[in-house]
Motif scaffolding. Structure first.
Motif, PDB file in Angstrom:
ATOM      1  N   PRO A  60       4.882  -7.749  -4.912  1.00 14.52           N
ATOM      2  CA  PRO A  60       4.296  -9.003  -4.431  1.00 14.52           C
ATOM      3  C   PRO A  60       5.010  -9.592  -3.215  1.00 14.52           C
ATOM      4  N   SER A  61       6.333  -9.524  -3.187  1.00 20.48           N
ATOM      5  CA  SER A  61       7.058 -10.071  -2.038  1.00 20.48           C
ATOM      6  C   SER A  61       6.798  -9.256  -0.775  1.00 20.48           C
ATOM      7  N   ASP A  62       6.596  -7.948  -0.946  1.00 27.09           N
ATOM      8  CA  ASP A  62       6.256  -7.111   0.197  1.00 27.09           C
ATOM      9  C   ASP A  62       4.856  -7.454   0.715  1.00 27.09           C
ATOM     10  N   ALA A  64       3.381 -10.313   0.479  1.00 22.45           N
ATOM     11  CA  ALA A  64       3.458 -11.611   1.153  1.00 22.45           C
ATOM     12  C   ALA A  64       3.997 -11.455   2.566  1.00 22.45           C
ATOM     13  N   ALA A  65       5.019 -10.617   2.723  1.00 27.18           N
ATOM     14  CA  ALA A  65       5.585 -10.394   4.052  1.00 27.18           C
ATOM     15  C   ALA A  65       4.585  -9.684   4.950  1.00 27.18           C
ATOM     16  N   GLY A  70       5.212 -14.746   3.969  1.00 26.92           N
ATOM     17  CA  GLY A  70       6.576 -14.760   3.449  1.00 26.92           C
ATOM     18  C   GLY A  70       7.463 -13.894   4.324  1.00 26.92           C
ATOM     19  N   SER A  71       8.745 -13.966   4.082  1.00 24.77           N
ATOM     20  CA  SER A  71       9.697 -13.153   4.833  1.00 24.77           C
ATOM     21  C   SER A  71       9.917 -11.824   4.120  1.00 24.77           C
ATOM     22  N   PRO A  73      11.670  -8.931   2.133  1.00 21.03           N
ATOM     23  CA  PRO A  73      12.801  -8.922   1.209  1.00 21.03           C
ATOM     24  C   PRO A  73      14.069  -8.466   1.932  1.00 21.03           C
ATOM     25  N   ARG A 110       7.131  -0.123   2.819  1.00 19.36           N
ATOM     26  CA  ARG A 110       7.794  -1.429   2.751  1.00 19.36           C
ATOM     27  C   ARG A 110       8.413  -1.867   4.076  1.00 19.36           C
TER      28      ARG A 110
END
Length: 202
Positions: A60-62, A64-65, A70-71, A73, A110
Motif C-alpha cells: 500500500p505505501s508503494d 501511494a508513492a 505519499g512519499s 518508503p 518498487r
C-alpha cells in the motif's frame, strides 16, 4: 532531485544481483564484473538483494508513492539514491521462467516508479527521467542457446526488459547478454560476462 554530475556519475556503477546462494554463478559473475569495472577505473558497489533482505512486495505505501499520494518508503528511497549516484546500472540474474527472479522484478516494481523514473505529464505525455543512466544486463540461462532461439524467448525478454522497462524510463541499455551454460566452460563465464560490459564502455 539531486543527482551527481554526469562526469562524476559515469565513473561509478551499481551492480545488482538477485540469487540467494553463496556459491551461485550469479554471484561469481557479479563479483567478476565489480572487479573488472574497478580495474577499468569505475568505482563499483555490489547490491546483493537477497543478503540485504530487500522486500520485493509492492504494498500500500508503494502504491501511494506511485500515485503521488505519499512519499516512497525509506528502503525504496535508499535504492533510488544508490542509482542517483551512478552512471552505470548492472543487473546480473538467473533466468526464471523466461524472465528475472521475483526478487529483482519486485526491486524494479518498487524503485522505478512514477515521479522518479518517469512522469506522465498531461501536456508533454510520457517524460523519461533516466536518460543519463547506462544499463548493462547479464541474464544467466539454464536452457541451451538453441531453446532460446527456437521459441524466441530471448527476443521476448529483450522486449519486456530492455525496452519495456528501461527504454520506457529513457535509460540506455548498452549491454544485453544472455549467457547459456552450454556456450562455454562454466569457469570462463564470469570473465566473459565482465568483458562484455567492459567492451561496451567508451
Amino acid at each position: 532531485m539531486s543527482r551527481l554530475t554526469h562526469e562524476h556519475a559515469a565513473k561509478r556503477a551499481l551492480v545488482v544481483m538477485a540469487h540467494p546462494s553463496l556459491n551461485s554463478l550469479t554471484r561469481s559473475v557479479s563479483k567478476a564484473i565489480v572487479n573488472a569495472l574497478t580495474v577499468h577505473g569505475i568505482e563499483s558497489e555490489l547490491a546483493d538483494l537477497a543478503a540485504e533482505g530487500f522486500d520485493p512486495v509492492f504494498g500500500p505505501s508503494d502504491r501511494a508513492a506511485f500515485t503521488g499520494n505519499g512519499s516512497p518508503p525509506d528502503d525504496v528511497r535508499a535504492e533510488q539514491q544508490r542509482i542517483d549516484g551512478v552512471g552505470h546500472l548492472v543487473l546480473v540474474y538467473p533466468v526464471y521462467w523466461w524472465s528475472m527472479p521475483a526478487l529483482l522484478k519486485g526491486w524494479i516494481d518498487r524503485v522505478f516508479i512514477s515521479g522518479w523514473a518517469f512522469d506522465a505529464d498531461t501536456e508533454q505525455g510520457l517524460v523519461k527521467k533516466l536518460s543519463w543512466l547506462e544499463v548493462h544486463l547479464i541474464a544467466l540461462g539454464g536452457a541451451d542457446a538453441a531453446t532460446y532461439a527456437k521459441r524466441g524467448y530471448h527476443h521476448a525478454m529483450q522486449a519486456q526488459i530492455d525496452q519495456g522497462i528501461f527504454g520506457y524510463c529513457g535509460a540506455v541499455v548498452t549491454t544485453s547478454e544472455l549467457v547459456t551454460t552450454d556456450q562455454a566452460d562454466l569457469a570462463l563465464i564470469p570473465a566473459s560476462a565482465a568483458q562484455a560490459i567492459i567492451n561496451s564502455l567508451p
